[in-house]
Structures are given as C-alpha cells and as structure tokens.
Design an enzyme around this catalytic site. Structure first.
Site, mmCIF file in Angstrom:
data_model
loop_
_atom_site.group_PDB
_atom_site.id
_atom_site.type_symbol
_atom_site.label_atom_id
_atom_site.label_comp_id
_atom_site.label_asym_id
_atom_site.label_seq_id
_atom_site.Cartn_x
_atom_site.Cartn_y
_atom_site.Cartn_z
ATOM 1 N N ASP A 211 0.852 -1.192 0.000
ATOM 2 C CA ASP A 211 0.000 0.000 0.000
ATOM 3 C C ASP A 211 0.885 1.239 0.000
ATOM 4 O OD1 ASP A 211 -1.740 2.197 1.007
ATOM 5 O OD2 ASP A 211 -3.204 0.587 1.228
ATOM 6 N N ILE A 212 0.535 2.222 -0.840
ATOM 7 C CA ILE A 212 1.380 3.433 -0.906
ATOM 8 C C ILE A 212 1.188 4.356 0.293
ATOM 9 C CG2 ILE A 212 2.009 3.809 -3.338
ATOM 10 C CD1 ILE A 212 -0.549 5.561 -3.519
ATOM 11 N N GLN B 231 -14.434 2.656 1.479
ATOM 12 C CA GLN B 231 -13.801 2.153 0.256
ATOM 13 C C GLN B 231 -13.517 3.326 -0.677
ATOM 14 O OE1 GLN B 231 -15.967 -0.910 -1.862
ATOM 15 N NE2 GLN B 231 -14.231 -1.350 -3.227
ATOM 16 N N HIS C 16 -10.244 -5.460 -2.499
ATOM 17 C CA HIS C 16 -8.911 -5.675 -1.903
ATOM 18 C C HIS C 16 -9.059 -5.964 -0.417
ATOM 19 C CE1 HIS C 16 -9.872 -1.371 -2.040
ATOM 20 N NE2 HIS C 16 -9.262 -1.258 -0.859
ATOM 21 N N HIS D 84 -6.893 -5.444 2.982
ATOM 22 C CA HIS D 84 -5.720 -4.841 3.618
ATOM 23 C C HIS D 84 -5.141 -5.877 4.580
ATOM 24 C CE1 HIS D 84 -6.678 -0.523 2.609
ATOM 25 N NE2 HIS D 84 -7.894 -1.029 2.506
HETATM 26 P P1 AMP Z 1 -9.682 1.510 0.504
HETATM 27 O O1 AMP Z 1 -9.789 2.904 1.053
HETATM 28 O O2 AMP Z 1 -10.007 0.419 1.445
HETATM 29 O O3 AMP Z 1 -10.416 1.399 -0.830
HETATM 30 O O4 AMP Z 1 -8.133 1.287 0.218
HETATM 31 C C1 AMP Z 1 -7.476 1.720 -0.919
HETATM 32 C C2 AMP Z 1 -6.015 1.665 -0.589
HETATM 33 O O5 AMP Z 1 -5.296 1.706 -1.810
HETATM 34 C C3 AMP Z 1 -5.513 2.830 0.261
HETATM 35 O O6 AMP Z 1 -4.950 2.313 1.472
HETATM 36 C C4 AMP Z 1 -4.462 3.509 -0.625
HETATM 37 O O7 AMP Z 1 -3.347 3.955 0.090
HETATM 38 C C5 AMP Z 1 -4.090 2.391 -1.584
HETATM 39 N N1 AMP Z 1 -3.623 2.809 -2.871
HETATM 40 C C6 AMP Z 1 -4.192 3.728 -3.699
HETATM 41 N N2 AMP Z 1 -3.469 3.825 -4.837
HETATM 42 C C7 AMP Z 1 -2.444 2.948 -4.741
HETATM 43 C C8 AMP Z 1 -1.358 2.589 -5.575
HETATM 44 N N3 AMP Z 1 -1.175 3.156 -6.766
HETATM 45 N N4 AMP Z 1 -0.476 1.669 -5.135
HETATM 46 C C9 AMP Z 1 -0.647 1.090 -3.925
HETATM 47 N N5 AMP Z 1 -1.651 1.374 -3.085
HETATM 48 C C10 AMP Z 1 -2.541 2.299 -3.479
#
Ligand code: AMP
Ligand code: ZN
Length: 136
Positions: free
Chosen positions: A32-33, A95, A101, A103
């Site tokens: 996760d970024i 979300q 996904h 976590h």
């Molecule tokens: P959610 O809020 O549960 O939909 O989680 C989405 C997650 O994706 C967040 O924790 C972001 O930090 C992560 N995220 C968004 N863009 C990227 C990316 N390009 N690479 C890795 N993680 C990402």
C-alpha cells in the site's frame, strides 16, 4: 475482466508501478502506498470486481488464502506481533478504490495505530439482537 480506468487493474497489468510481494494464478499482493504500519499490503484478485458483494467465491477464497500467506511473511520477515485484515465495502465503509482488496496490516506491540472507533462495552441485549438478526 479488467477495467482500463481502474488503478488496481493497471497494477495487475504492470502498467502502473507497484511493489509486488507475492502472486498466484488468481491474486496479486502489493504494498500500500499509504501504509498504516510498516509492511501494510493489499491483496487483490487479478480479475476486476468492485467489492465484497460482487466477488465470486473462488476469487474470495484465493484472496483470503493469499492474505494468510502475506500475514505469515509479515510475522516471519518483518517481526510483526499480530496482523489486522480489513476490507472496505462501499463508500460508507471508507472504500476508495473500487477493485476488491483485503488490507493486510502488520501490527507491532505498542504501535500507535488506532482504528477509527473507540472500543467500549456494548449493550448486551442489543448485541444479542443484532446477532439473532444476522443468524436469521
Ligand atoms: P480503501 O480505502 O479500502 O479502498 O483502500 C485503498 C487503498 O489503496 C488505500 O490504502 C491507498 O493507500 C491504496 N492505494 C491507492 N493507490 C495505490 C497505488 N497506486 N499503489 C498502492 N496502493 C494504493
Ligand atoms: Zn480493477
């Protein structure tokens, strides 16, 4: 199967850079970024599917299995003392990326992460009532 506007589909396709940590026929795990803790990983199905409501049983099982593998690595390699699994399904549940996904969040004794609620004892009758509704 894929959605060209979806950033996670772009990661699966290798069109968007990501730190991939494990993969198999059905899933990809990558960092996760915006990590909640060191080692925070996301597990996704290769096939585009919006959320928990839409994912099929095989992909869901494959993601759960991959999350278990990643959690074991977080303990073995990163020294995590525990792991939280989290899925956000729908905007009201935070979300933000609409490709399913899980976590996988490693936890370390005394780490400062607090999920956004304050645990407090609930009303036992209300807890039982909700449980009965869920059980059907
Ligand atoms: P959610 O809020 O549960 O939909 O989680 C989405 C997650 O994706 C967040 O924790 C972001 O930090 C992560 N995220 C968004 N863009 C990227 C990316 N390009 N690479 C890795 N993680 C990402
Ligand atoms: Zn997608």
């Amino acid at each position: 199967m894929t959605d060209s506007d979806c950033i996670f589909c772009q990661i699966v396709a290798g069109e968007l850079p990501a730190t991939r940590v494990a993969e198999d026929e059905r899933t990809v795990a990558f960092m996760d970024i915006s990590p909640a803790t060191r080692g925070h990983t996301l597990v996704i199905p290769r096939t585009h599917v919006e959320d928990l409501a839409a994912i099929g049983p095989e992909d869901l099982a494959a993601c759960a299995h991959m999350a278990q593998r990643v959690a074991a690595r977080q303990r073995e390699v990163l020294g995590a003392d525990g792991v939280n699994l989290l899925n956000a399904c729908g905007q009201a549940a935070w979300q933000t990326v609409f490709h399913f996904h899980i976590h996988v969040i490693p936890r370390y004794e005394g780490d400062p992460l607090r999920l956004p609620w304050t645990p407090a004892p609930g009303d036992p009758d209300e807890i039982r009532a909700a449980g009965e509704e869920l059980a059907g």
